[in-house]
Design a protein around this motif. Structure first.
Motif, short mmCIF file in Angstrom:
data_model
loop_
_atom_site.label_atom_id
_atom_site.label_comp_id
_atom_site.label_asym_id
_atom_site.label_seq_id
_atom_site.Cartn_x
_atom_site.Cartn_y
_atom_site.Cartn_z
N UNK A 20 0.86 -1.18 0.00
CA UNK A 20 0.00 0.00 0.00
C UNK A 20 0.89 1.23 0.00
N UNK A 21 0.64 2.12 -0.95
CA UNK A 21 1.52 3.27 -1.13
C UNK A 21 0.67 4.48 -1.53
N UNK A 22 -0.07 5.08 -0.58
CA UNK A 22 -0.93 6.20 -0.94
C UNK A 22 -0.12 7.44 -1.32
N UNK A 23 -0.74 8.25 -2.14
CA UNK A 23 -0.09 9.47 -2.60
C UNK A 23 -1.10 10.62 -2.53
N UNK A 24 -1.20 11.28 -1.36
CA UNK A 24 -2.17 12.37 -1.24
C UNK A 24 -1.77 13.57 -2.09
N UNK A 25 -2.76 14.23 -2.64
CA UNK A 25 -2.52 15.44 -3.43
C UNK A 25 -3.38 16.57 -2.86
N UNK A 28 -7.51 16.85 -2.40
CA UNK A 28 -8.12 15.56 -2.12
C UNK A 28 -8.01 15.31 -0.62
N UNK A 29 -9.13 15.39 0.09
CA UNK A 29 -9.09 15.34 1.55
C UNK A 29 -9.27 13.95 2.14
N UNK A 30 -9.88 13.04 1.40
CA UNK A 30 -10.08 11.68 1.93
C UNK A 30 -10.26 10.68 0.79
N UNK A 31 -9.96 9.43 1.13
CA UNK A 31 -10.16 8.31 0.21
C UNK A 31 -10.57 7.10 1.05
N UNK A 32 -11.51 6.32 0.51
CA UNK A 32 -11.86 5.04 1.13
C UNK A 32 -11.98 4.03 0.00
N UNK A 33 -11.14 3.00 0.06
CA UNK A 33 -11.12 1.95 -0.97
C UNK A 33 -11.14 0.59 -0.30
N UNK A 34 -11.72 -0.35 -1.00
CA UNK A 34 -11.67 -1.72 -0.53
C UNK A 34 -11.52 -2.63 -1.73
N UNK A 35 -10.89 -3.77 -1.48
CA UNK A 35 -10.63 -4.72 -2.54
C UNK A 35 -10.86 -6.12 -1.98
N UNK A 36 -11.66 -6.89 -2.66
CA UNK A 36 -11.93 -8.25 -2.23
C UNK A 36 -10.90 -9.18 -2.87
N UNK A 47 -7.50 10.21 5.56
CA UNK A 47 -7.83 11.63 5.47
C UNK A 47 -6.53 12.40 5.44
N UNK A 48 -6.57 13.56 4.79
CA UNK A 48 -5.38 14.39 4.62
C UNK A 48 -5.80 15.84 4.81
N UNK A 49 -5.31 16.48 5.88
CA UNK A 49 -5.61 17.89 6.10
C UNK A 49 -4.57 18.49 7.04
N UNK A 50 -4.31 19.76 6.84
CA UNK A 50 -3.39 20.49 7.71
C UNK A 50 -2.07 19.76 7.95
N UNK A 51 -1.50 19.24 6.88
CA UNK A 51 -0.19 18.59 6.93
C UNK A 51 -0.17 17.30 7.75
N UNK A 52 -1.35 16.72 7.96
CA UNK A 52 -1.47 15.49 8.73
C UNK A 52 -2.20 14.45 7.89
N UNK A 53 -1.68 13.23 7.89
CA UNK A 53 -2.24 12.12 7.15
C UNK A 53 -2.63 11.04 8.15
N UNK A 85 -2.69 4.51 11.38
CA UNK A 85 -1.36 5.10 11.22
C UNK A 85 -1.49 6.60 11.02
N UNK A 86 -0.53 7.36 11.54
CA UNK A 86 -0.53 8.81 11.39
C UNK A 86 0.84 9.23 10.89
#
Length: 93
Positions: A20-25, A28-36, A47-53, A85-86
């Motif tokens: 898993x290798x997320x790349x916030x831009x 884009x404030x949030x993402x929710x994904x699932x894979x079966x 979530x990504x806001x105010x320099x915090x992931x 994780x933060x």
């Protein structure tokens, strides 16, 4: 592994290990994904806001994951379970 904003890079499930290798831009404030997968459901939500992931990852039973935090680039090996994780952006002086 290639970068992905919406869903993490995953390998084929030959070895029951995935990456898993997320790349916030900006904007884009949030993402929710699932894979079966054959072992169960992989979940990656963040979530990504105010320099915090803030990131929640679910690793199914009988699998493992290597995750990369986006700002620190720290790698973590995760066994089955749910993890919170933060990561914070810290500018070098």
């Amino acid at each position: 592994p290639p970068r992905s904003t919406l869903f993490p890079y995953t390998t084929l499930f030959r070895s029951k290990h995935f990456y898993l290798n997320p790349y916030p831009i900006n904007g884009l404030e949030w993402v929710r994904c699932q894979y079966e997968c054959p072992a169960g459901q992989i979940v990656s939500k963040w979530t990504h806001s105010n320099r915090k992931f803030e990131w929640t990852v679910v690793v199914p039973q009988n699998t493992s994951a290597t995750v990369t935090l986006p700002f620190s680039r720290q790698l973590q090996e995760l066994q089955p379970g749910e993890f919170h994780l933060v990561d914070e952006f810290r500018q070098s002086l």
